[in-house]
Design a protein around this motif. Structure first.
Motif, PDB file in Angstrom:
ATOM      1  N   GLY A   1     -30.816   3.079  -0.370  1.00  0.00           N
ATOM      2  CA  GLY A   1     -32.242   3.413  -0.312  1.00  0.00           C
ATOM      3  C   GLY A   1     -33.052   2.461   0.552  1.00  0.00           C
ATOM      4  N   SER A   2     -34.361   2.499   0.343  1.00  0.00           N
ATOM      5  CA  SER A   2     -35.255   1.807   1.268  1.00  0.00           C
ATOM      6  C   SER A   2     -35.654   0.409   0.818  1.00  0.00           C
ATOM      7  N   LEU A   3     -35.428   0.048  -0.446  1.00  0.00           N
ATOM      8  CA  LEU A   3     -35.937  -1.232  -0.948  1.00  0.00           C
ATOM      9  C   LEU A   3     -34.875  -2.167  -1.507  1.00  0.00           C
TER      10      LEU A   3
ATOM     11  N   TRP B   1     -30.264   3.887   9.510  1.00  0.00           N
ATOM     12  CA  TRP B   1     -30.967   4.813   8.616  1.00  0.00           C
ATOM     13  C   TRP B   1     -30.415   6.204   8.916  1.00  0.00           C
ATOM     14  N   ALA B   2     -30.114   6.961   7.894  1.00  0.00           N
ATOM     15  CA  ALA B   2     -29.430   8.251   8.093  1.00  0.00           C
ATOM     16  C   ALA B   2     -30.350   9.424   7.747  1.00  0.00           C
ATOM     17  N   PRO B   3     -30.056  10.610   8.281  1.00  0.00           N
ATOM     18  CA  PRO B   3     -30.740  11.808   7.792  1.00  0.00           C
ATOM     19  C   PRO B   3     -30.064  12.199   6.469  1.00  0.00           C
TER      20      PRO B   3
ATOM     21  N   THR C   1     -24.312   4.988  -4.338  1.00  0.00           N
ATOM     22  CA  THR C   1     -25.780   4.957  -4.305  1.00  0.00           C
ATOM     23  C   THR C   1     -26.358   3.912  -5.252  1.00  0.00           C
ATOM     24  N   HIS C   2     -27.609   3.535  -4.969  1.00  0.00           N
ATOM     25  CA  HIS C   2     -28.340   2.633  -5.861  1.00  0.00           C
ATOM     26  C   HIS C   2     -29.049   3.423  -6.962  1.00  0.00           C
ATOM     27  N   ASN C   3     -28.890   4.749  -6.926  1.00  0.00           N
ATOM     28  CA  ASN C   3     -29.511   5.636  -7.916  1.00  0.00           C
ATOM     29  C   ASN C   3     -31.035   5.574  -7.957  1.00  0.00           C
TER      30      ASN C   3
ATOM     31  N   TRP D   1     -34.310   7.676  -7.662  1.00  0.00           N
ATOM     32  CA  TRP D   1     -34.345   9.037  -8.194  1.00  0.00           C
ATOM     33  C   TRP D   1     -34.172  10.095  -7.101  1.00  0.00           C
ATOM     34  N   ASN D   2     -34.783   9.868  -5.930  1.00  0.00           N
ATOM     35  CA  ASN D   2     -34.639  10.872  -4.864  1.00  0.00           C
ATOM     36  C   ASN D   2     -33.180  11.002  -4.439  1.00  0.00           C
ATOM     37  N   SER D   3     -32.532   9.871  -4.247  1.00  0.00           N
ATOM     38  CA  SER D   3     -31.128   9.906  -3.835  1.00  0.00           C
ATOM     39  C   SER D   3     -30.285  10.610  -4.894  1.00  0.00           C
ATOM     40  N   THR D   4     -30.540  10.289  -6.154  1.00  0.00           N
ATOM     41  CA  THR D   4     -29.753  10.893  -7.231  1.00  0.00           C
ATOM     42  C   THR D   4     -29.932  12.404  -7.240  1.00  0.00           C
ATOM     43  N   LEU D   5     -31.187  12.837  -7.133  1.00  0.00           N
ATOM     44  CA  LEU D   5     -31.473  14.278  -7.149  1.00  0.00           C
ATOM     45  C   LEU D   5     -30.876  14.962  -5.913  1.00  0.00           C
ATOM     46  N   GLU D   6     -30.970  14.300  -4.778  1.00  0.00           N
ATOM     47  CA  GLU D   6     -30.404  14.869  -3.541  1.00  0.00           C
ATOM     48  C   GLU D   6     -28.883  14.991  -3.685  1.00  0.00           C
ATOM     49  N   GLY D   7     -28.265  13.999  -4.314  1.00  0.00           N
ATOM     50  CA  GLY D   7     -26.813  14.048  -4.551  1.00  0.00           C
ATOM     51  C   GLY D   7     -26.450  15.210  -5.475  1.00  0.00           C
TER      52      GLY D   7
HETATM   53  N1  UDP Z   1     -33.174   8.042   2.890  1.00  0.00           N
HETATM   54  C1  UDP Z   1     -33.022   8.441   4.205  1.00  0.00           C
HETATM   55  N2  UDP Z   1     -32.105   7.782   4.985  1.00  0.00           N
HETATM   56  C2  UDP Z   1     -31.322   6.772   4.499  1.00  0.00           C
HETATM   57  C3  UDP Z   1     -31.477   6.378   3.158  1.00  0.00           C
HETATM   58  C4  UDP Z   1     -32.415   7.044   2.378  1.00  0.00           C
HETATM   59  O1  UDP Z   1     -33.708   9.351   4.670  1.00  0.00           O
HETATM   60  O2  UDP Z   1     -30.538   6.234   5.281  1.00  0.00           O
HETATM   61  C5  UDP Z   1     -34.163   8.743   2.044  1.00  0.00           C
HETATM   62  C6  UDP Z   1     -33.487   9.485   0.922  1.00  0.00           C
HETATM   63  O3  UDP Z   1     -33.119  10.790   1.350  1.00  0.00           O
HETATM   64  C7  UDP Z   1     -34.533   9.468  -0.185  1.00  0.00           C
HETATM   65  C8  UDP Z   1     -35.351   8.208   0.106  1.00  0.00           C
HETATM   66  O4  UDP Z   1     -35.006   7.796   1.423  1.00  0.00           O
HETATM   67  O5  UDP Z   1     -35.351  10.614  -0.093  1.00  0.00           O
HETATM   68  C9  UDP Z   1     -35.027   7.071  -0.823  1.00  0.00           C
HETATM   69  O6  UDP Z   1     -35.594   7.321  -2.067  1.00  0.00           O
HETATM   70  P1  UDP Z   1     -34.915   6.823  -3.399  1.00  0.00           P
HETATM   71  O7  UDP Z   1     -35.805   7.232  -4.529  1.00  0.00           O
HETATM   72  O8  UDP Z   1     -33.517   7.295  -3.499  1.00  0.00           O
HETATM   73  O9  UDP Z   1     -34.819   5.252  -3.256  1.00  0.00           O
HETATM   74  P2  UDP Z   1     -35.855   4.082  -2.894  1.00  0.00           P
HETATM   75  O10 UDP Z   1     -35.826   3.945  -1.429  1.00  0.00           O
HETATM   76  O11 UDP Z   1     -37.199   4.482  -3.435  1.00  0.00           O
HETATM   77  O12 UDP Z   1     -35.267   2.902  -3.586  1.00  0.00           O
END
Ligand code: UDP
Length: 458
Positions: free
Chosen positions: A277-279, A336-338, A353-355, A357-363
């Motif tokens: 994820g992003s953080l 950074w990936a699509p 994954t770091h789980n 919520w967005n990543s988990t739901l996308e998975g």
């Molecule tokens: N994401 C992305 N490219 C990456 C990694 C993550 O576009 O290489 C997107 C991912 O699809 C998700 C969001 O970034 O929608 C990350 O949200 P998430 O709640 O999983 O984690 P956070 O970044 O808030 O910890």
């Protein structure tokens, strides 16, 4: 990617909605997706945003963007996220109030029905009340971890937050199947700030006119039932948001599309996609263990190494010597990936994954079994649900040795256990698909949200 077409849009309802996303990737994505969904139901959309991490208006030409100052010093760090969020909730009060008053005057023709703000923007409730505008809250995480946050005072009273290392494996009897080590901690300069922030988030969510979740009934039935008992306000479960409409990008970083051609050349279900994820930030040692664990697993992998992934290095961490030679064509690394496209690709067979919520739901939506490595906050609760309740992933249990990593990758990607997990997540994927279709639970919840908003006097 296809954009939002006229055919996706119902008749205009002559009302506007104001959205106020929290400026982090995992919060911006679902809020802009929700805005798109409500736009398609005929509402005009206004996005209030601050300068920090502001979304790109060019990707949303059908929305009105309204920028407010955030009063932040330029060098303020997001490393202490609780402190950062506390600052935002103080500094943005006046700019938000002023902006809102101006917008209320400007949008007379299509009057503003309500504001929809991230739950973390707790200050917005008081502002909304003061001008008698309804506020609906979007909580961008799952319902189950919300219950854990709601139980903070009780868990504190019972001493769980003071538990010593020897107790970390013990179960939290009040919230099965959580263990003490899964408690959502967030490192911050003053631990009291975390408790104050959680209390505020809960109180102001309860005081709102309604709560929206990017989740679905079939996934979180028990938690939803409990939520309705404890939060006697209208509750809407409309998720998964990203499955209603063609995607519009709200990515803050450029997504490297080259990995899709690399995936095209891989065998079906063979690739492990690795992204935190992003953080989330890991230690340098963890980074090395992950690298060598991936190398020795002999499994193809696509790894997102974003700048800042390794703690206290804001830039890109160099890969260890000999790593690229060892993995050759079998590994692909991007900044950074699509992600949604990667998860939907037939070659992707696992998701480390770091789980978030967005990543988990996308998975879940793409039926990709997971390896869970939560970092902080709600991720730890989500990971426990993924492994122990939904049984759609293997938990790494907070230790990251290369031997354990290699073993876990093999369990998930090559053994019967992984196959069972795949079958379980594919049946959840089916439910996720059905719930947003006409007559499905989320589809119906969306209809009642639209009716509810239209019932507000303007
Ligand atoms: N994401 C992305 N490219 C990456 C990694 C993550 O576009 O290489 C997107 C991912 O699809 C998700 C969001 O970034 O929608 C990350 O949200 P998430 O709640 O999983 O984690 P956070 O970044 O808030 O910890």
């Amino acid at each position: 990617m296809e954009s939002l077409r006229e055919s996706h849009i119902h008749h205009r309802v002559g009302r506007s909605l104001i959205f106020f996303p929290l400026p982090f990737q995992g919060h911006i994505n679902p809020m802009l997706q929700l805005a798109n969904i409500l736009y398609s139901r005929g509402f005009s959309i206004i996005i209030i945003h601050i300068h920090f991490n502001s979304p790109n208006p060019q990707n949303y030409p059908h929305f009105t963007f309204y920028s407010i100052p955030d009063g932040l010093e330029h060098d303020v760090s997001t490393a202490d996220i609780i402190y950062f969020v506390k600052l935002l909730n103080i500094e943005c009060v006046e700019p938000f109030r002023d902006g809102l008053s101006r917008l209320l005057l400007d949008f007379k023709e299509e009057p503003i029905s309500c504001i929809i703000t991230d739950a973390v923007w707790h200050f917005t409730q008081v502002v909304a009340d003061s001008i008698k505008l309804p506020r609906i809250v979007l909580r961008t995480s799952d319902i189950s971890s919300f219950h854990v946050f709601a139980a903070f005072p009780l868990l504190r009273e019972k001493g769980y937050f003071r538990a010593k290392d020897s107790k970390l494996e013990e179960s939290i009897i009040e919230i099965p199947p959580l263990k003490v080590k899964d408690l959502p901690d967030v490192k911050t300069q003053d631990p009291e700030d975390l408790h104050r922030y959680v209390a505020k988030l809960m109180d102001e969510s309860k005081a709102s006119s309604g709560l929206i979740w990017n989740s679905f009934e079939e996934l979180e039935q028990d938690s939803l039932t409990r939520l309705c008992q404890h939060f006697p306000i209208p509750i809407f479960t409309l998720g998964p948001f990203h499955k209603y409409l063609p995607a519009s990008s709200s990515s803050l970083l450029t997504q490297d599309q080259s990995c899709i051609s690399w995936l095209d050349a891989q065998a079906p279900n063979s690739v492990l996609y690795v992204s935190f994820g992003s953080l989330a930030a890991i230690t340098k040692n963890e980074f090395l263990e992950i690298a060598w664990g991936l190398a020795s697993s002999n499994q193809p992998f696509l790894w997102v190494v974003r700048p800042g992934l390794v703690q206290s290095s804001g830039c890109l961490e160099p890969l260890p010597n000999g790593f690229l030679e060892m993995v050759g064509e079998r590994g692909y690394i991007v900044k950074w990936a699509p992600q949604q496209e990667v998860l939907a690709h037939p070659a992707t067979g696992g998701f480390w994954t770091h789980n978030g919520w967005n990543s988990t739901l996308e998975g879940i939506c793409e039926g990709v079994p997971m390896i869970c490595q939560p970092s902080f906050g709600d991720q730890k609760v989500i990971a426990r649900y993924v492994s122990d309740v939904w049984k759609i992933g293997i938990h790494l249990d907070y230790t990251l040795g290369r031997g354990k990593i290699e073993r876990t990758i093999k369990r998930l990607m090559a053994e019967a256990e992984g196959q069972r997990i795949r079958e379980t997540i594919m049946s959840l994927q089916e439910k996720a698909k059905l719930c947003v279709r006409q007559g499905g639970s989320s589809y119906r919840s969306l209809a009642s949200l639209v009716d509810y908003i239209l019932s507000f006097k303007t």
